[in-house]
Scaffold this motif. Structure first.
Motif, PDB file in Angstrom:
ATOM      1  N   GLY A 132       0.799  -1.228   0.000  1.00  0.00           N
ATOM      2  CA  GLY A 132       0.000   0.000   0.000  1.00  0.00           C
ATOM      3  C   GLY A 132       0.829   1.275   0.000  1.00  0.00           C
ATOM      4  N   VAL A 133       1.974   1.240   0.684  1.00  0.00           N
ATOM      5  CA  VAL A 133       2.776   2.470   0.781  1.00  0.00           C
ATOM      6  C   VAL A 133       3.757   2.602  -0.382  1.00  0.00           C
ATOM      7  N   GLU A 134       3.988   1.524  -1.100  1.00  0.00           N
ATOM      8  CA  GLU A 134       5.047   1.458  -2.126  1.00  0.00           C
ATOM      9  C   GLU A 134       5.124   2.717  -3.004  1.00  0.00           C
ATOM     10  N   GLU A 135       3.978   3.124  -3.542  1.00  0.00           N
ATOM     11  CA  GLU A 135       3.982   4.247  -4.498  1.00  0.00           C
ATOM     12  C   GLU A 135       4.042   5.606  -3.791  1.00  0.00           C
ATOM     13  N   GLY A 136       3.956   5.574  -2.481  1.00  0.00           N
ATOM     14  CA  GLY A 136       3.967   6.841  -1.736  1.00  0.00           C
ATOM     15  C   GLY A 136       5.268   7.075  -0.988  1.00  0.00           C
ATOM     16  N   LEU A 137       6.271   6.247  -1.258  1.00  0.00           N
ATOM     17  CA  LEU A 137       7.550   6.409  -0.557  1.00  0.00           C
ATOM     18  C   LEU A 137       8.432   7.402  -1.315  1.00  0.00           C
ATOM     19  N   LEU A 138       9.070   8.281  -0.558  1.00  0.00           N
ATOM     20  CA  LEU A 138      10.077   9.173  -1.125  1.00  0.00           C
ATOM     21  C   LEU A 138      11.408   8.462  -0.904  1.00  0.00           C
ATOM     22  N   PRO A 139      12.057   7.999  -1.973  1.00  0.00           N
ATOM     23  CA  PRO A 139      13.247   7.144  -1.776  1.00  0.00           C
ATOM     24  C   PRO A 139      14.467   7.963  -1.337  1.00  0.00           C
ATOM     25  N   SER A 140      14.432   8.387  -0.084  1.00  0.00           N
ATOM     26  CA  SER A 140      15.499   9.255   0.426  1.00  0.00           C
ATOM     27  C   SER A 140      16.806   8.488   0.582  1.00  0.00           C
ATOM     28  N   GLY A 141      16.772   7.160   0.495  1.00  0.00           N
ATOM     29  CA  GLY A 141      17.999   6.371   0.576  1.00  0.00           C
ATOM     30  C   GLY A 141      18.740   6.280  -0.746  1.00  0.00           C
ATOM     31  N   SER A 142      18.171   6.838  -1.799  1.00  0.00           N
ATOM     32  CA  SER A 142      18.812   6.768  -3.117  1.00  0.00           C
ATOM     33  C   SER A 142      20.034   7.678  -3.179  1.00  0.00           C
ATOM     34  N   GLY A 143      21.037   7.243  -3.924  1.00  0.00           N
ATOM     35  CA  GLY A 143      22.223   8.081  -4.140  1.00  0.00           C
ATOM     36  C   GLY A 143      21.917   9.322  -4.959  1.00  0.00           C
ATOM     37  N   ARG A 144      20.729   9.363  -5.556  1.00  0.00           N
ATOM     38  CA  ARG A 144      20.333  10.550  -6.326  1.00  0.00           C
ATOM     39  C   ARG A 144      19.221  11.321  -5.617  1.00  0.00           C
ATOM     40  N   PHE A 145      19.147  11.147  -4.304  1.00  0.00           N
ATOM     41  CA  PHE A 145      18.236  11.960  -3.500  1.00  0.00           C
ATOM     42  C   PHE A 145      19.038  13.095  -2.873  1.00  0.00           C
ATOM     43  N   PHE A 146      18.700  14.333  -3.205  1.00  0.00           N
ATOM     44  CA  PHE A 146      19.450  15.492  -2.709  1.00  0.00           C
ATOM     45  C   PHE A 146      18.543  16.471  -1.965  1.00  0.00           C
ATOM     46  N   GLY A 147      17.403  15.989  -1.495  1.00  0.00           N
ATOM     47  CA  GLY A 147      16.434  16.873  -0.849  1.00  0.00           C
ATOM     48  C   GLY A 147      16.793  17.160   0.602  1.00  0.00           C
ATOM     49  N   PHE A 148      16.378  18.342   1.066  1.00  0.00           N
ATOM     50  CA  PHE A 148      16.603  18.769   2.455  1.00  0.00           C
ATOM     51  C   PHE A 148      18.050  18.450   2.843  1.00  0.00           C
ATOM     52  N   THR A 200      14.648  11.429 -12.132  1.00  0.00           N
ATOM     53  CA  THR A 200      16.041  10.949 -12.076  1.00  0.00           C
ATOM     54  C   THR A 200      16.625  11.213 -10.698  1.00  0.00           C
ATOM     55  N   CYS A 201      16.298  12.392 -10.169  1.00  0.00           N
ATOM     56  CA  CYS A 201      16.817  12.784  -8.861  1.00  0.00           C
ATOM     57  C   CYS A 201      15.752  13.636  -8.177  1.00  0.00           C
ATOM     58  N   TRP A 202      15.994  13.958  -6.933  1.00  0.00           N
ATOM     59  CA  TRP A 202      15.003  14.750  -6.190  1.00  0.00           C
ATOM     60  C   TRP A 202      15.721  15.786  -5.354  1.00  0.00           C
ATOM     61  N   MET A 203      15.355  17.034  -5.510  1.00  0.00           N
ATOM     62  CA  MET A 203      15.867  18.089  -4.648  1.00  0.00           C
ATOM     63  C   MET A 203      14.757  19.081  -4.384  1.00  0.00           C
ATOM     64  N   SER A 204      14.939  19.888  -3.337  1.00  0.00           N
ATOM     65  CA  SER A 204      13.881  20.817  -2.959  1.00  0.00           C
ATOM     66  C   SER A 204      14.309  22.243  -3.259  1.00  0.00           C
ATOM     67  N   GLY A 205      13.372  23.135  -3.124  1.00  0.00           N
ATOM     68  CA  GLY A 205      13.652  24.547  -3.364  1.00  0.00           C
ATOM     69  C   GLY A 205      13.776  25.301  -2.060  1.00  0.00           C
ATOM     70  N   ARG A 232      17.940  23.773  -3.979  1.00  0.00           N
ATOM     71  CA  ARG A 232      18.847  23.430  -2.898  1.00  0.00           C
ATOM     72  C   ARG A 232      19.273  21.976  -3.076  1.00  0.00           C
ATOM     73  N   ILE A 233      20.564  21.781  -3.284  1.00  0.00           N
ATOM     74  CA  ILE A 233      21.097  20.435  -3.510  1.00  0.00           C
ATOM     75  C   ILE A 233      21.934  20.054  -2.289  1.00  0.00           C
ATOM     76  N   SER A 234      21.516  18.988  -1.616  1.00  0.00           N
ATOM     77  CA  SER A 234      22.255  18.532  -0.439  1.00  0.00           C
ATOM     78  C   SER A 234      22.795  17.131  -0.714  1.00  0.00           C
ATOM     79  N   VAL A 235      24.106  16.972  -0.673  1.00  0.00           N
ATOM     80  CA  VAL A 235      24.706  15.658  -0.901  1.00  0.00           C
ATOM     81  C   VAL A 235      25.036  15.058   0.469  1.00  0.00           C
ATOM     82  N   SER A 236      24.154  14.211   0.941  1.00  0.00           N
ATOM     83  CA  SER A 236      24.285  13.684   2.304  1.00  0.00           C
ATOM     84  C   SER A 236      24.232  12.161   2.354  1.00  0.00           C
ATOM     85  N   ASN A 237      24.105  11.533   1.187  1.00  0.00           N
ATOM     86  CA  ASN A 237      23.928  10.081   1.176  1.00  0.00           C
ATOM     87  C   ASN A 237      25.267   9.368   1.019  1.00  0.00           C
TER      88      ASN A 237
END
Ligand SMILES: *Cc1c(COP(=O)(O)O)cnc(C)c1O
Length: 458
Positions: free
Chosen positions: A61-77, A415-420, A430-435
């Motif tokens: 049920g949650v699968e499509e609602g997950l923000l994959p923050s563990g991805s190497g191409r996640f740069f949000g917050f 492809t990637c995710w970042m916030s404003g 805003r690009i945060s490289v924290s992974n």
């Protein structure tokens, strides 16, 4: 006999599938809130359902609602992912289900936190004897550090705040950079000091507190707390901490450092010069769930004055068992009472990486942030900040609307995710490289995707 294997093996299967899929997964949620309600909702369950079935239903049920923050191409917050050892230790923390408030209730958790506390103090280069609390995040670390500060500065003015509260107390001034994190204000509200006690100190063009402006405000004999920042949430900028500590201590002020992610720069020999003198502060807040890549939630508060830390937090009750041999009771250092044994995951993370491995993550994130900035700059994108840590602020066509549209379209593209953000009145990405897994390929693919989106929208 209870079926443990069904639900736990279901969780194991789904967990490994999720983690192994991260590198190829679209970086962004696909479902809307409405769709998630549709799949997960329904009336209150009246009857029992098999645990394994519940887990399968939940995960699906949650699968499509997950923000994959563990991805190497996640740069949000400034999120960070989670390392294998930290995730596995966190699982066992749940299984062991220790109430880690008291040694008597959780001896192994207490000893592991004691050991990990010593490692952290050494890792950050802080004074030996510094006390440590394993809290939920930098918000509560700021709260706890500022509670110790409140105790100490009022005690120095002959006031016992734990006994007498704040009504009638000498007013406290909190000198904090104009670019401080909002959790500082929130902590001051929780502490009954309110936000009007804050004297905002002017910052320079990178968001660093100006030590000369601080000095001008450090003239009174009022109880004073200076709240410095190591790692501006937008730019990553680091306050001139050595000078701040020197000037503040000349006036008997307490220095609290919000280093939610920036404190980890102390572990990198290359970045250490930026944080020189940080060991002279009185308390520090940081996160393990950001740059150490421990799963949520995991924050750390450190205090050079254990007696102030304890005075602010400790509690005695007739039914509690306090260890007679001086073993560690976490509730002496934590605002929580019953609490999760957060130290296990931090212990495992440090043990698995070692000092070298942690420094390597910090250095690589820094290098990848620079690579991101250089690639975008070479293609005509404005980079607004000096990339001193892991944060990059960029702006497209010197245009607020275009910049916001690029952020939205990049999130949609997947492809990637970042916030404003808004930096100095201007919209920015805003690009945060924290992974811990982010590598050159991740950055190059992501930069190419950002440039393609910007080109399309221009
Ligand atoms: C993230 C952050 C915080 C808040 O930390 P939480 O872990 O979300 O509680 C505070 N200060 C700074 C500088 C941060 O980056």
């Amino acid at each position: 006999m209870t079926d443990w294997e069904g639900p736990l093996s279901e969780a194991f299967e789904r967990a490994t599938t999720y983690l192994q899929g991260l590198p190829v997964r679209r970086v962004g949620p696909r479902a809307t809130a409405g769709e998630l309600r549709q799949v997960l909702g329904g009336s209150l369950p009246q009857h029992a359902t098999d645990a394994q079935e519940v887990i399968a239903h939940l995960a699906k049920g949650v699968e499509e609602g997950l923000l994959p923050s563990g991805s190497g191409r996640f740069f949000g917050f400034v999120f960070g992912g989670a390392t294998p050892a930290a995730i596995a230790a966190d699982w066992l923390t749940t299984v062991w289900d220790q109430n880690a408030g008291l040694y008597a209730a959780a001896p192994a958790a207490a000893v592991v936190e004691e050991i990990t506390a010593d490692w952290l103090v050494e890792l950050f280069g802080l004074p030996s004897g510094t006390s440590v609390g394993f809290v939920t995040g930098a918000q509560m670390a700021n709260f706890t550090g500022l509670a110790a500060a409140r105790h100490a500065v009022l005690r120095n003015h002959g006031w016992d705040v734990e006994r007498d509260g704040l009504i009638g107390a000498p007013p406290i001034r909190v000198l904090a950079g104009a670019e401080r994190h909002d959790t500082v204000d929130r902590a001051l509200r929780f502490l009954g000091l309110g936000t009007s006690c804050i004297v905002p100190i002017a910052v320079d063009e990178q968001g660093r507190m100006r030590a000369d402006r601080l000095a001008e405000e450090l003239t009174t004999d009022q109880p004073t707390i200076v709240c410095a920042q190591v790692g501006n949430v937008n730019t990553g900028a680091i306050d001139p901490i050595e000078e701040i500590c020197r000037r503040a201590h000349e006036r008997n002020a307490w220095v609290h450092v919000d280093g939610a992610f920036g404190l980890w720069a102390t572990v990198s020999p290359a970045l250490q010069p930026h944080v020189r003198g940080i060991e002279n502060a009185d308390s520090w807040a940081t996160d393990a769930h950001k740059w150490l890549n421990v799963p949520y939630d995991s924050g750390l508060v450190l205090c050079a004055h254990p007696e102030a830390h304890r005075a602010a937090m400790s509690v005695r009750a007739s039914y509690l068992i306090h260890d007679e041999h001086g073993e560690r009771d976490a509730l002496e250092f934590n605002p929580e009472f019953s609490r999760r044994a957060r130290g296990f995951a931090v212990y495992a993370a440090i043990r698995a990486l070692g000092r070298d491995g942690i420094a390597e993550i910090v250095d690589r994130c820094h290098a990848m942030a620079r690579r991101f900035a250089d690639t975008l700059a070479a293609n005509g994108v404005d980079v607004l900040n000096d990339v001193v840590l892991n944060q990059v602020l960029v702006r497209f066509g010197n245009d607020d609307e275009l910049t916001r549209n690029v952020v939205r379209a990049v999130q949609h593209e997947g492809t990637c995710w970042m916030s404003g953000t808004t930096w100095r009145g201007k919209a920015a990405m805003r690009i945060s490289v924290s992974n811990w897994t982010t590598d050159e390929q991740d950055v190059d693919r992501s930069a190419a995707a950002v440039l393609a989106v910007a080109e399309r929208l221009r």
